[in-house]
Design an enzyme around this catalytic site. Structure first.
Site, mmCIF file in Angstrom:
data_model
loop_
_atom_site.group_PDB
_atom_site.id
_atom_site.type_symbol
_atom_site.label_atom_id
_atom_site.label_comp_id
_atom_site.label_asym_id
_atom_site.label_seq_id
_atom_site.Cartn_x
_atom_site.Cartn_y
_atom_site.Cartn_z
ATOM 1 N N LYS A 171 -2.314 6.350 -4.607
ATOM 2 C CA LYS A 171 -3.376 7.301 -4.268
ATOM 3 C C LYS A 171 -3.183 8.627 -4.991
ATOM 4 C CE LYS A 171 -3.501 5.204 0.338
ATOM 5 N NZ LYS A 171 -2.172 4.557 0.308
ATOM 6 N N TYR A 192 3.718 9.762 -0.667
ATOM 7 C CA TYR A 192 4.716 9.178 0.224
ATOM 8 C C TYR A 192 6.135 9.394 -0.278
ATOM 9 C CZ TYR A 192 0.675 6.601 2.129
ATOM 10 O OH TYR A 192 -0.529 6.251 2.673
ATOM 11 N N ASP A 234 0.840 -1.191 0.000
ATOM 12 C CA ASP A 234 0.000 0.000 0.000
ATOM 13 C C ASP A 234 0.878 1.245 0.000
ATOM 14 O OD1 ASP A 234 -2.815 1.265 0.532
ATOM 15 O OD2 ASP A 234 -1.450 2.228 1.948
ATOM 16 N N HIS A 293 -7.006 10.135 -2.302
ATOM 17 C CA HIS A 293 -6.318 10.087 -1.016
ATOM 18 C C HIS A 293 -7.103 10.795 0.093
ATOM 19 C CE1 HIS A 293 -1.953 9.710 0.675
ATOM 20 N NE2 HIS A 293 -2.842 9.484 1.606
#
Length: 358
Positions: free
Chosen positions: A106, A81, A76, A139
């Site tokens: 996302k 990120y 995930d 997101h």
């Protein structure tokens, strides 16, 4: 845009000390709990994922390779990120075929405008070294203007339907297999699904843990064939130690000969949620995959304890983003239709009659 998000998401970092005995032997891994959940598309998503939020440069790749070697088949991640390139390289080096690994990414807040979605998706695909994603999530239910520092796009925040329609197009193009949302509450879900959708949301990834179990959202999701994914499954960074020391968790771990973390992760799956524990420590990565069905009495006791206290949310970026409303409020900037209403959004504040959701 992205920088203001860094440090906001206080997800669980695994505690340095784990009490209890590890669950030895691959034969017990997911032995009595579902190893996968089936999405509306028919695709089967593995019940436990390695979450890679906050996994830094030089460590996330090793964590991914450790996870895949241990048997994980679900990673995930997200554009925000900032580690997708290292994740992609680790996937390549692992030798595990692409079609055996479930990849999630996302869509970040600044790219909700339909014309901005495919370029940023392509960026994630390129970095991950894949031609498609198994799951792509909105997101947050908040849209910002592109290239802005958290300048709210009121129309796309109140009405995510144009964003969703573009995601549906990308499913049809084969770049995404399943689409879903993240951090949506029930009013926001109803706001989206009141439209005529070609593909309904498959997943809603939200904070779920002992301190914030969200039983109403879980009930609603089950009634609407929507899988909840649990981030921060052990609680926020400052809650993990307390979570693992809870009497109900300790009792369960001792009775089954597993660790407290395994007891909590097992509880999540038994609730019917997809769980996303995160760690870059090899032993903990392996530990988190080994779960077992809890006896009914222990599961009921832990569930009752979790829902008996006032919920404590560990992540709320409302103030950091300077929003004029709370992301998780019942209205949260949207006008929600009544349960028997159907229609498409005609703007940030109105509804017009339309076909019911397919």
């Amino acid at each position: 845009m992205y920088a203001s998000f860094v440090g906001v998401r206080a997800v669980a970092r695994t505690a340095k000390v784990r009490m209890g005995r590890p669950c030895h032997g691959a034969e017990r891994n997911l032995s009595s709990l579902p190893s996968h959940f089936t999405l509306p598309s028919g695709d089967k998503i593995p019940s436990v994922a390695l979450g890679v939020w906050q996994a830094g440069k030089g460590e996330v790749g090793e964590a991914v390779k450790t996870a895949l070697k241990a048997g994980y088949r679900h990673i995930d991640g997200a554009w925000a990120y900032r580690n997708e390139e290292e994740v992609g390289q680790a996937l390549k080096e692992s030798g595990v075929p692409r079609d055996q690994v479930w990849l999630t990414s996302k869509l970040w807040n600044n790219f909700h405008a339909p014309e901005d979605i495919e370029p940023v998706l392509d960026e994630s695909l390129q970095k991950l070294g894949t031609e498609y994603l198994d799951l792509y999530l909105i997101h947050w239910p908040i849209a910002f203007k592109k290239d802005s520092d958290n300048v709210l796009d009121e129309e796309l925040t109140a009405n995510p339907y144009p964003t969703w329609k573009k995601l549906e197009e990308l499913v049809d193009k084969g770049k995404i297999r399943n689409i879903g949302v993240s951090n949506f509450n029930i009013p926001r879900l109803r706001n989206l699904t009141a439209n005529s959708l070609k593909y309904t949301p498959a997943v809603n990834q939200v904070e779920l843990n002992y301190w914030n179990p969200q039983p109403e959202l879980l009930k609603w999701a089950k009634e609407h064939d929507l899988l909840l994914q649990a981030y921060s499954p052990l609680g926020g960074t400052n809650q993990v130690k307390q979570t693992l020391q809870l009497p109900e968790v300790q009792e369960t771990a001792k009775a089954l000969g597993i660790t407290p973390a395994q007891a909590i992760i097992s509880w999540h799956i038994q609730r019917g949620t997809n769980v996303l524990p995160k760690s870059v420590t090899p032993a903990r990565v392996i530990e988190n995959l080994h779960v077992v069905k809890l006896p009914d009495d222990l599961f009921t006791k832990l569930e009752a304890a979790a829902v008996s206290h006032a919920p404590q949310r560990t992540l709320n970026p409302t103030q950091g983003w300077g929003l004029p409303f709370d992301v998780f409020d019942s209205d949260g900037g949207v006008s929600v239709p009544e349960e028997d209403d159907a229609g498409e959004r005609s703007g940030a504040r109105g509804w017009r009659t339309g076909a019911p959701a397919a």
